[in-house]
Design an enzyme around this catalytic site. Structure first.
Site, short mmCIF file in Angstrom:
data_model
loop_
_atom_site.label_atom_id
_atom_site.label_comp_id
_atom_site.label_asym_id
_atom_site.label_seq_id
_atom_site.Cartn_x
_atom_site.Cartn_y
_atom_site.Cartn_z
N ILE A 1 -7.45 1.09 9.94
CA ILE A 1 -7.94 1.74 10.91
C ILE A 1 -9.28 1.98 11.18
CG2 ILE A 1 -8.17 4.15 9.93
CD1 ILE A 1 -6.23 5.31 12.02
N GLY A 2 -10.17 1.49 10.32
CA GLY A 2 -11.50 1.32 10.21
C GLY A 2 -12.17 0.21 9.71
N GLY A 3 -11.31 -0.55 8.94
CA GLY A 3 -11.99 -1.85 7.89
C GLY A 3 -10.69 -1.82 6.78
N SER A 4 -9.81 -1.02 6.65
CA SER A 4 -9.02 -0.82 5.44
C SER A 4 -8.42 -1.80 4.81
CB SER A 4 -8.11 0.26 5.48
OG SER A 4 -8.93 1.76 5.59
N SER B 1 -9.36 1.63 2.68
CA SER B 1 -8.44 2.32 1.86
C SER B 1 -7.39 1.34 1.16
CB SER B 1 -7.76 3.57 2.57
OG SER B 1 -7.04 2.84 3.88
N SER B 2 -7.27 0.01 1.35
CA SER B 2 -6.10 -0.65 0.66
C SER B 2 -6.82 -1.19 -0.62
CB SER B 2 -5.73 -1.73 1.64
OG SER B 2 -5.29 -1.14 2.96
N LYS C 1 0.77 -1.30 0.15
CA LYS C 1 0.07 0.10 -0.10
C LYS C 1 1.07 1.37 -0.09
CE LYS C 1 -3.92 2.14 2.75
NZ LYS C 1 -4.83 1.67 3.67
#
Length: 557
Positions: A225-228, A204-205, A129
């Site tokens: 950090i929230g499901g990324s 985000s990944s 990433k």
């Protein structure tokens, strides 16, 4: 006299803003040009290799699971150079279709001369990433202001990967600022889902998800950090693990426009692997949890990978739920939980119903308040002199509302909260911390909730947890409008529990019929259903063992 002066001032402001935007546009064009030139150079290098070695069995190499590929490399029946160029060629094809790559890492060719045999990841190409620091390359987070900052030193994780024989070969695209579970930024554009180009790969990944699912990488490193990690794994049908935050080093990893280590939060960022099967995740964790990691980053607890726990066959006591009571999931997801529950019970495991407490409170007062405690001012700062990506405009505009306006909006929307949960609930309704004392209280509330959750877990004597995850894939653009949909993943960021995603089923015709009556969130069709497997902090091996059990049972079915 005042009128000409006023008109002149207004004209000066317009010209100044236009020049600023033009400067930003030039920087973006230069970044894209540099990326395109790198892609052309890599394509040329791949072509030259193919001309030198025309008999490569590309399909065979690409079909090998990671464990088998490492075995072939160790025994010498495949060379690292052949494997690297095979994956480079495939990555070129995948990014042409999905726009998943930020850029290739040209040093990967030189690293072929440096890798050591007898290492766990000897000769394995690994994608990263793009905000994970790699020396000599940009770490932009999709922000124009970061285009001129070249990373001066490899992150600890990249150093350990290289020492274990892996070859970082590509850096993948991310959403602007990383605070989005779509994958689009104004510099490098929108990444598409390799199975359906109308769909998002998640974020985000998201670049990692698209590249691995498309076959262009066998192992990738994302952040969560929230499901990324888990959301792109869900949207793209992969396996992904979010470890306990400090299990792997985050040194030299950027979050927004600063280093993660200089920006600690009570809901921390975690790095973790993404791959096509659970054994690949386990091998990656085994390779990373080594003395080099512990020496390079003394803040990482020196806990080597526990193979005995991962290989155990002992029956598990499993908590489960098919909804968190906050975000309405489609019928196929709940069916998949029930089917997996039945398969686990038939395999000799004990299943215990569980209800996660107060998810609405966790989402708004604990998770979102962590990042918007100042009303979003710090987040807005990263967009200074930048172009805001369309997928983020609604959230950015909400943050720009004055504090009094937010309070009035929250008051007006509160009675309609249930009806407007998906489309109107946003950062505008999050309370802020106005003093150090209030921030301390916020941190205390997170710790108190963790204590409450663990107490309930211990009371039921659970080993692990089975629960659904959002997905599999929204239409591009939807994730930016559905921030609250990530309740299934963000819970385990707040708790800092290891959590992984594994595919278990596909959508059936019966699911499609039931979906017609579904009063849910977005009229998207659904392709594949996945489950989330969770364990207590520092028990990544147990989490992976449970994921492996679910994976094995779903494949047998």
């Amino acid at each position: 006299a005042a009128l000409p002066l006023l008109c002149g001032s207004a004209a000066a402001v317009v010209v100044w803003k236009w020049l600023g935007k033009r400067q930003v546009q030039k920087k973006m064009e230069e970044a894209c040009r540099t990326r395109d030139e790198g892609v052309k150079k890599m394509a040329k290098a791949v072509q030259q290799f193919r001309e030198q070695v025309p008999s490569i069995q590309t399909d065979v190499i690409l079909s090998l699971p990671l464990l088998e590929l490492t075995g072939r490399l160790q025994e010498g029946s495949l060379s690292p150079k052949t494997v690297l160029y095979t994956y480079l060629e495939k990555a070129l094809e995948v990014t042409q279709q999905t726009n998943c790559l930020r850029h290739f890492i040209p040093e990967c060719e030189e690293q072929l001369q440096e890798i050591q045999q007898k290492r766990l990841l000897y000769g394995i190409p690994v994608s990263l990433k793009e905000h994970i620091g790699h020396k000599g390359h940009l770490s932009t987070c999709g922000l124009v202001q970061c285009l001129g900052t070249v990373v001066q030193e490899d992150s600890v994780l990249v150093k350990v990967l290289k020492r274990q024989g892996a070859i970082p070969f590509a850096m993948t695209n991310v959403p602007q600022s990383l605070f989005n579970y779509d994958c689009s930024n104004p510099i490098f554009g929108q990444t598409l889902n390799p199975f359906n180009h109308q769909k998002s790969p998640g974020g985000s990944s998201g670049g990692e998800g698209a590249l691995i699912a498309g076959g262009g990488s066998i192992l990738g490193i994302g952040s969560d950090i929230g499901g990324s990690i888990r959301l792109p794994s869900s949207f793209c049908g992969l396996c992904g693990l979010k470890p306990t935050a400090k299990r792997l080093s985050v040194w030299r990893t950027r979050l927004l426009n600063m280093d993660v280590c200089s920006h600690p939060t009570p809901v921390p960022c975690a790095l973790g692997p993404m791959a096509r099967d659970v054994d690949s995740l386990a091998l990656c964790m085994k390779a990373l949890l080594c003395q080099e990691m512990f020496q390079l980053d003394p803040t990482v607890p020196p806990i080597p990978f526990n193979e005995e726990v991962y290989s155990s066959c002992a029956p598990l006591r499993i908590g489960y739920y098919d909804t968190d009571g906050y975000f309405p999931l489609p019928p196929c997801m709940r069916r998949a939980v029930r089917e997996t529950w039945g398969a686990l019970q038939a395999a000799g495991h004990q299943l215990v119903p569980f209800s996660p407490p107060r998810i609405h409170y966790v989402m708004t007062e604990l998770f979102l308040k962590t990042f918007f405690a100042d009303g979003g001012r710090a987040w807005l700062d990263v967009f200074t002199a930048d172009i805001v990506d369309p997928s983020l405009k609604s959230q950015v505009n909400c943050c720009k509302i004055p504090r009094l306006g937010k309070k009035l909006l929250a008051l007006i929307l509160k009675p309609l909260r249930f009806l407007l949960l998906l489309k109107l609930k946003s950062v505008a309704m999050i309370s802020t911390c106005r003093s150090v004392k209030e921030m301390w209280n916020h941190h205390h509330e997170i710790e108190a909730y963790r204590t409450e959750f663990i107490a309930r877990w211990r009371e039921l004597q659970l080993d692990v947890m089975l629960c659904p995850v959002l997905g599999p894939a929204f239409t591009t653009g939807y994730p930016g409008k559905l921030l609250t949909a990530i309740s299934s993943t963000m819970l385990y960021n707040v708790l800092d529990f290891p959590a992984g995603v594994v595919p278990v089923s596909v959508v059936t015709e019966a699911d499609e019929e039931e979906l017609k009556l579904y009063q849910g969130c977005c009229d998207d069709p659904w392709d594949r259903t996945l489950k989330q497997c969770v364990a207590l902090p520092w028990q990544e091996e147990l989490c992976l063992r449970f994921m492996k059990e679910v994976e094995t049972l779903s494949r047998e079915k």
